[in-house]
Design a protein around this motif. Structure first.
Motif, mmCIF file in Angstrom:
data_model
loop_
_atom_site.group_PDB
_atom_site.id
_atom_site.type_symbol
_atom_site.label_atom_id
_atom_site.label_comp_id
_atom_site.label_asym_id
_atom_site.label_seq_id
_atom_site.Cartn_x
_atom_site.Cartn_y
_atom_site.Cartn_z
ATOM 1 N N GLY A 40 29.479 8.710 67.623
ATOM 2 C CA GLY A 40 29.913 7.804 66.572
ATOM 3 C C GLY A 40 29.134 8.008 65.288
ATOM 4 N N PHE A 41 29.506 7.221 64.300
ATOM 5 C CA PHE A 41 28.849 7.255 62.995
ATOM 6 C C PHE A 41 27.860 6.109 62.873
ATOM 7 C CE2 PHE A 41 32.939 9.315 61.953
ATOM 8 C CZ PHE A 41 32.471 10.465 61.334
ATOM 9 N N GLU A 42 26.823 6.343 62.103
ATOM 10 C CA GLU A 42 25.900 5.294 61.677
ATOM 11 C C GLU A 42 25.661 5.490 60.192
ATOM 12 O OE1 GLU A 42 22.334 4.993 64.024
ATOM 13 O OE2 GLU A 42 23.464 4.685 65.882
ATOM 14 N N LEU A 43 25.344 4.400 59.513
ATOM 15 C CA LEU A 43 25.120 4.473 58.075
ATOM 16 C C LEU A 43 23.661 4.779 57.755
ATOM 17 C CD1 LEU A 43 27.263 1.435 56.860
ATOM 18 C CD2 LEU A 43 27.881 3.858 56.884
ATOM 19 N N ARG A 44 23.493 5.432 56.631
ATOM 20 C CA ARG A 44 22.159 5.712 56.083
ATOM 21 C C ARG A 44 22.155 5.238 54.629
ATOM 22 N NH1 ARG A 44 21.313 10.914 57.642
ATOM 23 N NH2 ARG A 44 19.197 10.636 56.942
ATOM 24 N N GLU A 45 21.035 5.434 53.953
ATOM 25 C CA GLU A 45 20.904 4.995 52.566
ATOM 26 C C GLU A 45 21.991 5.633 51.693
ATOM 27 O OE1 GLU A 45 18.795 8.776 53.234
ATOM 28 O OE2 GLU A 45 18.629 6.854 54.252
ATOM 29 N N LYS A 46 22.232 4.984 50.552
ATOM 30 C CA LYS A 46 23.242 5.478 49.621
ATOM 31 C C LYS A 46 22.894 6.875 49.131
ATOM 32 C CE LYS A 46 25.072 1.186 47.756
ATOM 33 N NZ LYS A 46 25.383 0.443 46.527
ATOM 34 N N ALA A 47 23.935 7.653 48.920
ATOM 35 C CA ALA A 47 23.775 8.993 48.361
ATOM 36 C C ALA A 47 23.723 8.911 46.840
ATOM 37 C CB ALA A 47 24.949 9.864 48.787
ATOM 38 N N LYS A 48 23.221 9.970 46.242
ATOM 39 C CA LYS A 48 23.242 10.131 44.795
ATOM 40 C C LYS A 48 24.129 11.352 44.516
ATOM 41 C CE LYS A 48 18.759 8.118 44.225
ATOM 42 N NZ LYS A 48 17.366 8.320 44.369
ATOM 43 N N PRO A 49 24.761 11.414 43.374
ATOM 44 C CA PRO A 49 25.676 12.534 43.118
ATOM 45 C C PRO A 49 25.058 13.918 43.334
ATOM 46 C CG PRO A 49 25.868 10.895 41.388
ATOM 47 C CD PRO A 49 24.724 10.471 42.272
ATOM 48 N N GLU A 50 23.778 14.042 43.065
ATOM 49 C CA GLU A 50 23.126 15.342 43.218
ATOM 50 C C GLU A 50 22.582 15.580 44.641
ATOM 51 O OE1 GLU A 50 20.126 12.372 41.842
ATOM 52 O OE2 GLU A 50 22.105 12.908 41.135
ATOM 53 N N PHE A 51 22.685 14.567 45.511
ATOM 54 C CA PHE A 51 22.154 14.723 46.868
ATOM 55 C C PHE A 51 22.885 13.795 47.828
ATOM 56 C CE2 PHE A 51 18.967 14.004 50.264
ATOM 57 C CZ PHE A 51 18.811 15.330 50.663
ATOM 58 N N ILE A 52 23.822 14.373 48.570
ATOM 59 C CA ILE A 52 24.595 13.630 49.563
ATOM 60 C C ILE A 52 24.170 14.147 50.930
ATOM 61 C CG2 ILE A 52 26.898 13.079 50.432
ATOM 62 C CD1 ILE A 52 27.919 13.704 47.550
ATOM 63 N N LEU A 53 23.472 13.309 51.681
ATOM 64 C CA LEU A 53 22.918 13.733 52.963
ATOM 65 C C LEU A 53 23.698 13.138 54.133
ATOM 66 C CD1 LEU A 53 20.627 15.189 54.538
ATOM 67 C CD2 LEU A 53 19.341 13.034 54.396
ATOM 68 N N MET A 54 24.197 14.029 54.972
ATOM 69 C CA MET A 54 24.778 13.650 56.260
ATOM 70 C C MET A 54 24.016 14.448 57.303
ATOM 71 S SD MET A 54 28.879 13.618 55.645
ATOM 72 C CE MET A 54 29.634 12.615 54.378
ATOM 73 N N THR A 55 23.728 13.829 58.437
ATOM 74 C CA THR A 55 22.992 14.528 59.498
ATOM 75 C C THR A 55 23.624 14.248 60.847
ATOM 76 O OG1 THR A 55 21.453 12.654 59.690
ATOM 77 C CG2 THR A 55 20.750 14.499 58.291
ATOM 78 N N THR A 56 23.476 15.227 61.727
ATOM 79 C CA THR A 56 23.891 15.083 63.120
ATOM 80 C C THR A 56 22.623 14.928 63.929
ATOM 81 O OG1 THR A 56 25.820 16.464 62.732
ATOM 82 C CG2 THR A 56 25.136 16.203 65.018
ATOM 83 N N GLU A 57 22.567 13.861 64.734
ATOM 84 C CA GLU A 57 21.334 13.546 65.445
ATOM 85 C C GLU A 57 21.609 13.298 66.919
ATOM 86 O OE1 GLU A 57 19.592 10.282 63.283
ATOM 87 O OE2 GLU A 57 19.741 11.374 61.388
ATOM 88 N N GLY A 58 20.704 13.808 67.726
ATOM 89 C CA GLY A 58 20.785 13.634 69.173
ATOM 90 C C GLY A 58 20.241 14.867 69.862
ATOM 91 N N ALA A 59 19.815 14.698 71.106
ATOM 92 C CA ALA A 59 19.278 15.810 71.887
ATOM 93 C C ALA A 59 20.409 16.759 72.266
ATOM 94 C CB ALA A 59 18.595 15.278 73.147
ATOM 95 N N PHE A 60 20.069 18.036 72.387
ATOM 96 C CA PHE A 60 21.052 19.028 72.825
ATOM 97 C C PHE A 60 21.629 18.621 74.173
ATOM 98 C CE2 PHE A 60 19.235 21.617 69.554
ATOM 99 C CZ PHE A 60 20.253 22.494 69.206
ATOM 100 N N GLY A 61 22.942 18.754 74.285
ATOM 101 C CA GLY A 61 23.622 18.414 75.529
ATOM 102 C C GLY A 61 23.949 16.945 75.672
ATOM 103 N N GLU A 62 23.478 16.118 74.755
ATOM 104 C CA GLU A 62 23.728 14.677 74.768
ATOM 105 C C GLU A 62 24.706 14.329 73.654
ATOM 106 O OE1 GLU A 62 22.411 12.564 77.056
ATOM 107 O OE2 GLU A 62 21.447 14.292 77.992
ATOM 108 N N PRO A 63 25.399 13.188 73.752
ATOM 109 C CA PRO A 63 26.294 12.769 72.669
ATOM 110 C C PRO A 63 25.547 12.642 71.337
ATOM 111 C CG PRO A 63 26.727 11.501 74.638
ATOM 112 C CD PRO A 63 25.472 12.298 74.907
ATOM 113 N N GLN A 64 26.219 13.039 70.265
ATOM 114 C CA GLN A 64 25.610 13.112 68.938
ATOM 115 C C GLN A 64 26.106 11.987 68.036
ATOM 116 O OE1 GLN A 64 23.332 15.866 68.148
ATOM 117 N NE2 GLN A 64 23.494 15.826 70.382
ATOM 118 N N ILE A 65 25.206 11.524 67.175
ATOM 119 C CA ILE A 65 25.518 10.537 66.143
ATOM 120 C C ILE A 65 25.493 11.257 64.798
ATOM 121 C CG2 ILE A 65 24.601 8.544 64.882
ATOM 122 C CD1 ILE A 65 23.493 7.543 67.565
ATOM 123 N N ILE A 66 26.438 10.940 63.945
ATOM 124 C CA ILE A 66 26.416 11.463 62.577
ATOM 125 C C ILE A 66 26.068 10.302 61.657
ATOM 126 C CG2 ILE A 66 27.748 12.479 60.686
ATOM 127 C CD1 ILE A 66 29.419 13.939 62.770
#
Length: 174
Positions: A40-66
């Motif tokens: 699933g998705f989770e929210l992070r801090e607001k992006a700025k036009p010059e830096f939009i960060l999205m990350t995929t998080e979780g251990a290998f082989g386990e379900p991932q959060i974006i």
């Protein structure tokens, strides 16, 4: 699939109602980006036009959060779709079946897909200035792979394709 203007209207409605996660979920379903390894998705801090960060998080082989910025849909939809696709590629890379341990290879594959849309041709093309930026990022990760390594040899044709694209884009600027 709905037309791009229809999708844009739906996403804008979600955004206006504070439904960033619902909008992102809608888009990955609408564009066929789902993956069983996606938690699933989770929210992070607001992006700025010059830096939009999205990350995929979780251990290998386990379900991932974006994690996506809470203001994701204040930015152009075609860019956000490409960034969501980039992260969904990472979700796939962290499954038992597609395990890709090397970060440089993972990033290379995701940026390459943003440029050429070989796996996901339904994702809208980026404008040239974004392609230029992402081509440079892709080549950065390719160059971090050990010189003349198996990985660099594995992606030699794709690197040539990316080099040619970047040259073409650079020539348009001059």
């Amino acid at each position: 699939m709905k037309s791009y203007p229809e999708l844009l209207q739906i996403v804008n409605t979600y955004h206006e109602l504070g439904g960033t996660i619902a909008a992102a979920q809608f888009l990955i379903q609408e564009y066929g980006l789902e993956n069983p390894n996606f938690k699933g998705f989770e929210l992070r801090e607001k992006a700025k036009p010059e830096f939009i960060l999205m990350t995929t998080e979780g251990a290998f082989g386990e379900p991932q959060i974006i994690r996506i910025p809470e203001n994701t849909f204040e930015y152009p939809l075609h860019l956000m779709l490409n960034l969501l696709m980039h992260e969904m590629i990472h979700v796939s890379q962290k499954t038992q079946e597609n395990w890709i341990e090397d970060k440089n290879e993972r990033e290379w594959q995701a940026y390459y897909e943003m440029l050429f849309h070989k796996k996901f041709p339904q994702i809208p093309e980026l404008p040239d200035f974004h392609k230029r930026f992402f081509a440079k990022k892709a080549l950065e990760y390719c160059n971090r792979m050990s010189e003349s390594s198996e990985l660099q040899l594995k992606y030699a044709n794709q690197k040539l394709e990316t080099d040619n694209l970047l040259s073409l884009l650079e020539a348009k600027i001059k």
